[in-house]
Scaffold this active site. Structure first.
Site, PDB file in Angstrom:
ATOM      1  N   ASP A  39       0.815  -1.210   0.000  1.00  0.00           N
ATOM      2  CA  ASP A  39       0.000   0.000   0.000  1.00  0.00           C
ATOM      3  C   ASP A  39       0.853   1.268   0.000  1.00  0.00           C
ATOM      4  O   ASP A  39       1.823   1.373   0.762  1.00  0.00           O
ATOM      5  CB  ASP A  39      -0.890  -0.011   1.251  1.00  0.00           C
ATOM      6  CG  ASP A  39      -2.199   0.727   1.058  1.00  0.00           C
ATOM      7  OD1 ASP A  39      -2.342   1.413   0.030  1.00  0.00           O
ATOM      8  OD2 ASP A  39      -3.071   0.605   1.926  1.00  0.00           O
ATOM      9  N   ASP A  40       0.501   2.236  -0.855  1.00  0.00           N
ATOM     10  CA  ASP A  40       1.122   3.574  -0.853  1.00  0.00           C
ATOM     11  C   ASP A  40       2.630   3.544  -1.097  1.00  0.00           C
ATOM     12  O   ASP A  40       3.357   4.424  -0.612  1.00  0.00           O
ATOM     13  CB  ASP A  40       0.857   4.279   0.479  1.00  0.00           C
ATOM     14  CG  ASP A  40      -0.560   4.830   0.584  1.00  0.00           C
ATOM     15  OD1 ASP A  40      -1.434   4.317  -0.117  1.00  0.00           O
ATOM     16  OD2 ASP A  40      -0.781   5.764   1.376  1.00  0.00           O
ATOM     17  N   CYS A  79      -6.758   4.301  -3.023  1.00  0.00           N
ATOM     18  CA  CYS A  79      -6.800   2.855  -2.776  1.00  0.00           C
ATOM     19  C   CYS A  79      -7.960   2.135  -3.456  1.00  0.00           C
ATOM     20  O   CYS A  79      -7.753   1.210  -4.243  1.00  0.00           O
ATOM     21  CB  CYS A  79      -6.856   2.585  -1.266  1.00  0.00           C
ATOM     22  SG  CYS A  79      -5.447   3.215  -0.345  1.00  0.00           S
ATOM     23  N   HIS A 135      -9.877  -2.911  -0.990  1.00  0.00           N
ATOM     24  CA  HIS A 135      -9.742  -1.803  -0.050  1.00  0.00           C
ATOM     25  C   HIS A 135     -10.513  -2.059   1.234  1.00  0.00           C
ATOM     26  O   HIS A 135     -11.669  -2.457   1.217  1.00  0.00           O
ATOM     27  CB  HIS A 135     -10.230  -0.509  -0.691  1.00  0.00           C
ATOM     28  CG  HIS A 135     -10.256   0.656   0.247  1.00  0.00           C
ATOM     29  ND1 HIS A 135      -9.111   1.135   0.843  1.00  0.00           N
ATOM     30  CD2 HIS A 135     -11.268   1.416   0.712  1.00  0.00           C
ATOM     31  CE1 HIS A 135      -9.422   2.156   1.617  1.00  0.00           C
ATOM     32  NE2 HIS A 135     -10.720   2.350   1.570  1.00  0.00           N
ATOM     33  N   ASP A 318      -0.515  -0.054  -5.058  1.00  0.00           N
ATOM     34  CA  ASP A 318      -1.738   0.512  -5.629  1.00  0.00           C
ATOM     35  C   ASP A 318      -1.559   1.931  -6.139  1.00  0.00           C
ATOM     36  O   ASP A 318      -2.271   2.368  -7.037  1.00  0.00           O
ATOM     37  CB  ASP A 318      -2.904   0.416  -4.637  1.00  0.00           C
ATOM     38  CG  ASP A 318      -2.604   1.034  -3.274  1.00  0.00           C
ATOM     39  OD1 ASP A 318      -1.473   1.487  -3.040  1.00  0.00           O
ATOM     40  OD2 ASP A 318      -3.527   1.036  -2.431  1.00  0.00           O
TER      41      ASP A 318
END
Length: 498
Positions: A39-40, A79, A135, A318
């Site tokens: 993530d991120d 997301c 998500h 993502d």
């Protein structure tokens, strides 16, 4: 007259002949799939070289035995729409999923879409998932039909008793730094442990059916909490800060501010005034190194299971994350720092140590895995298989990558250029060969009119409006009026400083 030839065969000979024929006709075994989401995560990883100090030995090792896409782009810098696009193989403009809600199965027109894991299950795969794949809570209910076997959900894990950093909006997720806790107390440790347990247990050794194992890691999503040993890898007095320009937004359209008008992610102005910029950069880098170690635990377990040679591994993020670039932090932009992501494939059918510079899209993962698994092509997908580039990194690709953030706002990324068109018609153009930091907006220079026109032709011809139930970070532009999260914004309103 042609003589008749008779051959006498024993039972043993016939059996051997039939076995040989059967072996020739049997299709090759399907490869397993190890699907790793982070993530991120922007390009601050070793294989992409986005930060000179970052330490990611396990991603480096994966890239060495696989193919890295140096110009992979998300379809949405947020997301839920990004993951929905990847897992359905459809663009946000096709589904109407642009915000943190809704879960696409709650939209009547999207309920019959066959997702990536569902397609693999229908074609004989046992499907497993743990952590953040879809998500948030979506896809994790008891009635979940996305995966057959579910492990622990995503989570932060251990938290300090109070926030470490008091940010302007003081959102509980906007925090970073170190405090006394153990790696084993972190959500990502639990995710990796469950994936390792599957590879050591039911997925160890020969299998009656191939597996699709998805592991989704939360960090380096905020809060970027790390234990001391990871934080110490990036001393504050020597950590390298991102390159910025104080006037960087002077040549960008005002509409570029609307995309992140009043988000909880603080501006660079706050980070500098509060003395938190180095702390955030160090915490983010430390989080990346920690999550790399968890990826390593899973890859080591795959190796020990005996399946490393018959498993396609794909690692992706993502979307990216700003850490001061363009004078902001967070995602929700159409620039490279927010849109560019790691994408690495390894395993059967994938070249070793290759690096692809042509654009790739996250929604290409669906058709690519289908082709690598030797399955029938899935219909209705918006992406294109990356199999040609996985076999030859220089293989041509005719399509650029498209990133969308709310209807009307699109980025078109070719190999050498980034073109952005906002909902009000304002534009940006960056020469990514000579200006990778996107400091100089060339859209107003007539000598680039042909480049602009060439990229405009890839803008979506039609796009769905926000799906029913959309919320969070939603921007609507209609006849010159901007409505951001239910709040009207006028062109003369002062830009929020948070």
């Amino acid at each position: 007259m042609t003589p008749t030839i008779r051959v006498a065969c024993t039972g043993v000979a016939i059996a051997a002949l039939l076995a040989a024929c059967s072996a020739e006709q049997a299709p090759p075994p399907k490869p397993n799939i190890l699907f790793i989401a982070i993530d991120d995560l922007n390009d601050w990883v070793g294989p992409l070289g986005g930060h000179p100090q970052v330490k990611t030995p396990y991603m480096d090792r994966l890239a060495a035995r696989g193919t890295t896409f140096l110009n992979a782009q998300t379809q949405a810098p947020l997301c839920n729409p990004s993951r929905t696009s990847l897992l359905t193989g459809r663009r946000p403009t096709s589904t109407g999923i642009y915000g943190l809600a809704p879960w696409f199965r709650e939209v009547e027109s999207l309920q019959d879409i066959e997702s990536l894991p569902q397609y693999f299950e229908r074609n004989g795969y046992a499907t497993y998932a743990t952590g953040k794949i879809y998500h948030g809570r979506f896809g994790r209910a008891e009635t979940d039909t996305e995966f057959q076997f579910l492990g622990p959900p995503a989570g932060v894990g251990a938290r300090p008793e109070e926030k470490l950093v008091q940010t302007p909006q003081n959102h509980p997720l906007m925090d970073w730094g170190t405090f006394p806790h153990k790696d084993e107390d972190k959500g990502d440790w639990q995710v990796a442990s469950w994936a390792v347990e599957q590879l050591q247990g039911p997925l160890n050794g020969p299998q009656e059916q191939p597996f699709f194992l998805a592991a989704g890691f939360f960090l380096p999503h905020v809060p970027c909490y790390v234990t001391q040993k990871w934080y110490d890898m990036y001393p504050l007095d020597s950590v390298v800060l991102p390159e910025i320009r104080r006037d960087d937004r002077d040549d960008t359209p005002r509409f570029s501010w609307y995309l992140h008008w009043k988000l909880p992610e603080p501006r660079l102005k706050f980070l500098e005034e509060a003395g938190e910029w180095r702390n955030l950069v160090a915490s983010y880098l430390a989080s990346v190194s920690f999550v790399d170690s968890q990826v390593g635990r899973v890859l080591d377990a795959l190796e020990a299971s005996g399946h490393a040679d018959d498993t396609v591994v794909v690692l992706w993020s993502d979307h990216g994350w700003h850490l001061g670039e363009k004078l902001i932090t967070g995602k929700n932009t159409l620039w490279d720092r927010s849109a560019r992501v790691p994408l690495i494939f390894a395993g059967p059918g994938v070249a070793n140590g290759a690096r692809v510079t042509s654009p790739a899209e996250l929604l290409d993962i669906y058709p690519t895995l289908v082709e690598l698994a030797g399955l029938p092509a899935q219909q209705g997908l918006d992406g294109h298989s990356l199999a040609p580039q996985l076999q030859d990194a220089s293989a041509p690709r005719e399509w650029p990558a498209i990133t969308t953030h709310n209807p009307g706002n699109h980025g078109v990324r070719s190999e050498n250029w980034r073109y952005i068109r906002h909902a009000d018609g304002s534009e940006e153009l960056y020469d990514m060969r000579n200006d990778p930091q996107e400091f100089e907006n060339l859209a107003g220079d007539s000598q680039y009119a042909e480049v602009m026109a060439d990229h405009r032709r890839f803008l979506p011809e039609s796009e769905q409006p926000h799906a029913p139930g959309s919320r969070a970070r939603v921007l609507i532009y209609d006849d010159g009026n901007v409505n951001w999260e239910g709040e009207d914004v006028a062109p003369t309103d002062p830009i929020p400083e948070i």
